[in-house]
Write a protein that holds these residues in place. Structure first.
Motif, PDB file in Angstrom:
ATOM      1  N   ILE A  39     -10.844   0.194  53.434  1.00 32.63           N
ATOM      2  CA  ILE A  39     -10.282   1.703  52.734  1.00 32.63           C
ATOM      3  C   ILE A  39     -11.178   3.111  54.018  1.00 32.63           C
ATOM      4  CG2 ILE A  39     -11.121   3.491  51.647  1.00 32.63           C
ATOM      5  CD1 ILE A  39     -12.006   1.486  49.324  1.00 32.63           C
ATOM      6  N   ILE A  40     -10.172   3.449  54.590  1.00 35.00           N
ATOM      7  CA  ILE A  40     -10.999   4.751  55.137  1.00 35.00           C
ATOM      8  C   ILE A  40     -11.099   6.060  54.886  1.00 35.00           C
ATOM      9  CG2 ILE A  40      -9.810   5.558  57.648  1.00 35.00           C
ATOM     10  CD1 ILE A  40      -9.202   3.303  59.109  1.00 35.00           C
ATOM     11  N   VAL A  41     -11.682   6.176  54.529  1.00 32.50           N
ATOM     12  CA  VAL A  41     -11.277   8.171  54.154  1.00 32.50           C
ATOM     13  C   VAL A  41     -11.738   8.955  54.987  1.00 32.50           C
ATOM     14  CG1 VAL A  41     -13.174   9.150  52.498  1.00 32.50           C
ATOM     15  CG2 VAL A  41     -13.508   6.357  52.864  1.00 32.50           C
ATOM     16  N   THR A  42     -10.777   9.900  54.620  1.00 33.17           N
ATOM     17  CA  THR A  42     -10.408  11.122  55.624  1.00 33.17           C
ATOM     18  C   THR A  42     -10.820  12.340  54.651  1.00 33.17           C
ATOM     19  OG1 THR A  42      -8.492  11.481  54.770  1.00 33.17           O
ATOM     20  CG2 THR A  42      -8.389  10.535  56.010  1.00 33.17           C
ATOM     21  N   LYS A  43     -11.147  13.388  56.047  1.00 31.58           N
ATOM     22  CA  LYS A  43     -11.663  14.645  56.102  1.00 31.58           C
ATOM     23  C   LYS A  43     -12.878  14.619  55.134  1.00 31.58           C
ATOM     24  CE  LYS A  43      -6.922  15.155  54.791  1.00 31.58           C
ATOM     25  NZ  LYS A  43      -5.583  15.784  53.313  1.00 31.58           N
ATOM     26  N   LEU A  44     -13.726  13.863  55.578  1.00 30.71           N
ATOM     27  CA  LEU A  44     -15.327  13.736  55.709  1.00 30.71           C
ATOM     28  C   LEU A  44     -16.244  14.630  56.388  1.00 30.71           C
ATOM     29  CD1 LEU A  44     -16.341  10.380  54.389  1.00 30.71           C
ATOM     30  CD2 LEU A  44     -15.381  12.324  52.801  1.00 30.71           C
ATOM     31  N   ASP A  45     -15.036  16.137  56.885  1.00 35.13           N
ATOM     32  CA  ASP A  45     -15.889  17.046  57.614  1.00 35.13           C
ATOM     33  C   ASP A  45     -16.029  18.383  57.401  1.00 35.13           C
ATOM     34  OD1 ASP A  45     -13.036  15.911  58.396  1.00 35.13           O
ATOM     35  OD2 ASP A  45     -12.862  18.286  59.047  1.00 35.13           O
ATOM     36  N   GLY A  46     -14.938  17.916  56.412  1.00 37.02           N
ATOM     37  CA  GLY A  46     -14.630  19.327  56.069  1.00 37.02           C
ATOM     38  C   GLY A  46     -15.888  19.549  53.956  1.00 37.02           C
ATOM     39  N   HIS A  47     -14.576  20.193  53.229  1.00 36.15           N
ATOM     40  CA  HIS A  47     -15.038  19.868  51.952  1.00 36.15           C
ATOM     41  C   HIS A  47     -14.781  19.197  50.560  1.00 36.15           C
ATOM     42  CE1 HIS A  47     -15.883  23.880  53.442  1.00 36.15           C
ATOM     43  NE2 HIS A  47     -14.723  24.359  53.820  1.00 36.15           N
ATOM     44  N   PHE A 103     -13.905   2.970  58.753  1.00 40.50           N
ATOM     45  CA  PHE A 103     -13.780   4.115  59.210  1.00 40.50           C
ATOM     46  C   PHE A 103     -14.147   5.595  58.294  1.00 40.50           C
ATOM     47  CE2 PHE A 103     -12.358   1.405  62.256  1.00 40.50           C
ATOM     48  CZ  PHE A 103     -12.993   2.078  63.519  1.00 40.50           C
ATOM     49  N   ILE A 104     -14.456   6.590  58.920  1.00 43.00           N
ATOM     50  CA  ILE A 104     -14.380   7.501  57.670  1.00 43.00           C
ATOM     51  C   ILE A 104     -14.087   8.888  59.250  1.00 43.00           C
ATOM     52  CG2 ILE A 104     -15.856   7.448  55.976  1.00 43.00           C
ATOM     53  CD1 ILE A 104     -17.723   9.110  57.658  1.00 43.00           C
ATOM     54  N   GLY A 105     -12.642   9.503  58.108  1.00 46.31           N
ATOM     55  CA  GLY A 105     -12.178  10.456  58.903  1.00 46.31           C
ATOM     56  C   GLY A 105     -13.315  11.228  59.292  1.00 46.31           C
ATOM     57  N   THR A 106     -13.487  12.195  60.109  1.00 47.43           N
ATOM     58  CA  THR A 106     -14.325  13.471  60.041  1.00 47.43           C
ATOM     59  C   THR A 106     -13.992  14.782  60.740  1.00 47.43           C
ATOM     60  OG1 THR A 106     -15.083  12.623  62.429  1.00 47.43           O
ATOM     61  CG2 THR A 106     -16.276  11.829  60.630  1.00 47.43           C
ATOM     62  N   GLY A 107     -12.295  14.208  61.341  1.00 55.58           N
ATOM     63  CA  GLY A 107     -12.282  15.513  62.359  1.00 55.58           C
ATOM     64  C   GLY A 107     -10.052  15.265  61.836  1.00 55.58           C
ATOM     65  N   GLU A 108      -9.976  16.477  63.092  1.00 53.61           N
ATOM     66  CA  GLU A 108      -8.326  16.183  62.702  1.00 53.61           C
ATOM     67  C   GLU A 108      -8.084  15.960  64.109  1.00 53.61           C
ATOM     68  OE1 GLU A 108      -5.705  19.649  61.231  1.00 53.61           O
ATOM     69  OE2 GLU A 108      -7.416  20.254  61.186  1.00 53.61           O
ATOM     70  N   HIS A 109      -8.783  15.525  65.037  1.00 57.75           N
ATOM     71  CA  HIS A 109      -8.818  15.330  66.271  1.00 57.75           C
ATOM     72  C   HIS A 109      -8.343  13.832  67.152  1.00 57.75           C
ATOM     73  CE1 HIS A 109      -9.781  19.460  67.036  1.00 57.75           C
ATOM     74  NE2 HIS A 109      -8.823  19.729  67.875  1.00 57.75           N
ATOM     75  N   LEU A 110      -7.760  13.148  67.930  1.00 62.23           N
ATOM     76  CA  LEU A 110      -7.961  11.660  68.101  1.00 62.23           C
ATOM     77  C   LEU A 110      -9.007  10.813  68.156  1.00 62.23           C
ATOM     78  CD1 LEU A 110      -5.344  10.147  68.726  1.00 62.23           C
ATOM     79  CD2 LEU A 110      -5.359  10.605  71.760  1.00 62.23           C
ATOM     80  N   HIS A 111      -9.867  11.405  68.358  1.00 61.89           N
ATOM     81  CA  HIS A 111     -11.203  10.814  68.275  1.00 61.89           C
ATOM     82  C   HIS A 111     -11.837  10.638  66.967  1.00 61.89           C
ATOM     83  CE1 HIS A 111      -9.886   9.420  71.964  1.00 61.89           C
ATOM     84  NE2 HIS A 111     -10.120  10.399  72.681  1.00 61.89           N
TER      85      HIS A 111
END
Ligand code: GDP
Length: 311
Positions: free
Chosen positions: A260-268, A287-295
């Motif tokens: 599983i990759i969980v996205t958008k854990l940077d926001g709300h 992995f977790i997604g912590t923003g909209e950018h490539l890295h």
């Protein structure tokens, strides 16, 4: 409650144990009450929260009784500290267990150089699949692997353009079509092309749609049969809350994803739903997604994640 708030709440519950003058069953119940309330408000499944509470109590109470038996002796202060440490450790371990599917879950997939490995990305529209495909490609590219992307999303208008744009920015070779409408044919063509060019990793982006319709799952299975992925990854929106559990279960039954990759854990994002998805599907978050950018992609490990969350 967003993830950072959850960390703060859990941390302050643990601090209250440290500050407490006497540690007994009542004090344990009080801290567990705060911990469980924080987890529930972050959308962690109610049964998981109940299990967490029961497991901590079962582990801590007998040892607490032993320690209490020593109180009133010269070992008082030492016993108190030991009891606090015991509670801290038990709660920390159970928080880790919430995001860790355990040793019997499939091991994390690590692509290697020198052979072609296909990764297929699945998930609902808007979860962050296309963005994550390029992030993942960049991650593997930086590790020295030869990576390519295939756009098999013929359902959403603009999906190919989005992948093309991202891939171009990240300097990752890509394959897709404006005219071919059969996602199975496109994915097969793309995978065959990059396989023959000896790419190490081929990432296939699939269609999402808004709901878990049977057509989506049929299409997913057909692509899976065609490209025979070494790993199927569910991309899960960290902000979807309680719905994450049912959604991940439905995808698990249809695609048997292995990570599983969980996205958008940077926001709300509250994040608790995604945590419940691990338990519901017995599958690791990689992995977790912590923003909209490539890295903005971070490797996920249960212990460091909980440590960081607690600050
Ligand atoms: P798809 O429909 O699943 O392919 O989703 P997209 O990749 O198009 O992403 C949907 C939206 O979520 C886009 O606006 C992305 O920029 C955004 N997004 C994806 N991952 C993240 C993330 O980790 N953090 C944030 N803040 N936004 C993200």
């Amino acid at each position: 409650m967003v993830l950072q708030d959850l960390g703060r709440r859990l941390n302050s519950a643990l601090q209250s144990v440290s500050a407490s003058s006497s540690i007994d069953e009542q004090a344990l119940d009080a801290v567990l009450k705060s911990v469980c309330a924080a987890l529930l408000e972050s959308d962690v499944n109610v049964l998981l929260v109940k299990r967490t509470r029961e497991r901590v109590k079962k582990l801590v109470l007998p040892q607490l009784e032993q320690i209490q038996a020593k109180q009133g002796t010269e070992h008082d202060a030492m016993a108190g500290n030991k009891a606090k440490q015991l509670i801290h450790k038990a709660i920390f371990d159970e928080l880790v267990a919430l995001v860790d599917p355990g040793d019997d879950a499939p091991p994390a997939f690590n692509p290697v150089k020198g052979k072609t490995q296909v990764i297929m990305m699945v998930g609902l529209q808007g979860a962050g699949k296309t963005t994550t495909c390029t992030k993942l490609a960049t991650h593997y590219q930086r590790r020295g692997l030869k990576v390519a992307l295939v756009c098999a999303d013929t359902f959403r208008a603009g999906a190919f353009d989005q992948l093309k744009q991202n891939a171009t920015r990240a300097k990752v070779p890509f394959f897709g079509s404006y005219t071919e409408t059969d996602p199975v044919a496109i994915s097969l063509q793309g995978v065959q092309k990059f396989r023959s060019e000896r790419f190490d990793v081929i990432i296939v982006d699939t269609s999402g749609r808004h709901r878990q319709e049977s057509e989506l799952f049929d299409e997913m299975c057909q692509i899976q049969d065609a490209v025979e992925p070494d790993m199927t990854v569910l991309v899960l929106d960290g902000a979807i809350g309680q719905a994450a559990e049912a959604q991940s279960q439905a995808f698990k039954e249809a695609s048997d994803f292995g990570a599983i990759i969980v996205t958008k854990l940077d926001g709300h994002a509250k994040g608790g739903g995604a945590i419940s998805a691990v338990a519901a599907t017995h599958t690791p978050i990689i992995f977790i997604g912590t923003g909209e950018h490539l890295h903005d992609l971070e490797k996920f490990s249960p212990r460091p994640f909980i440590s960081k969350m607690l600050g």
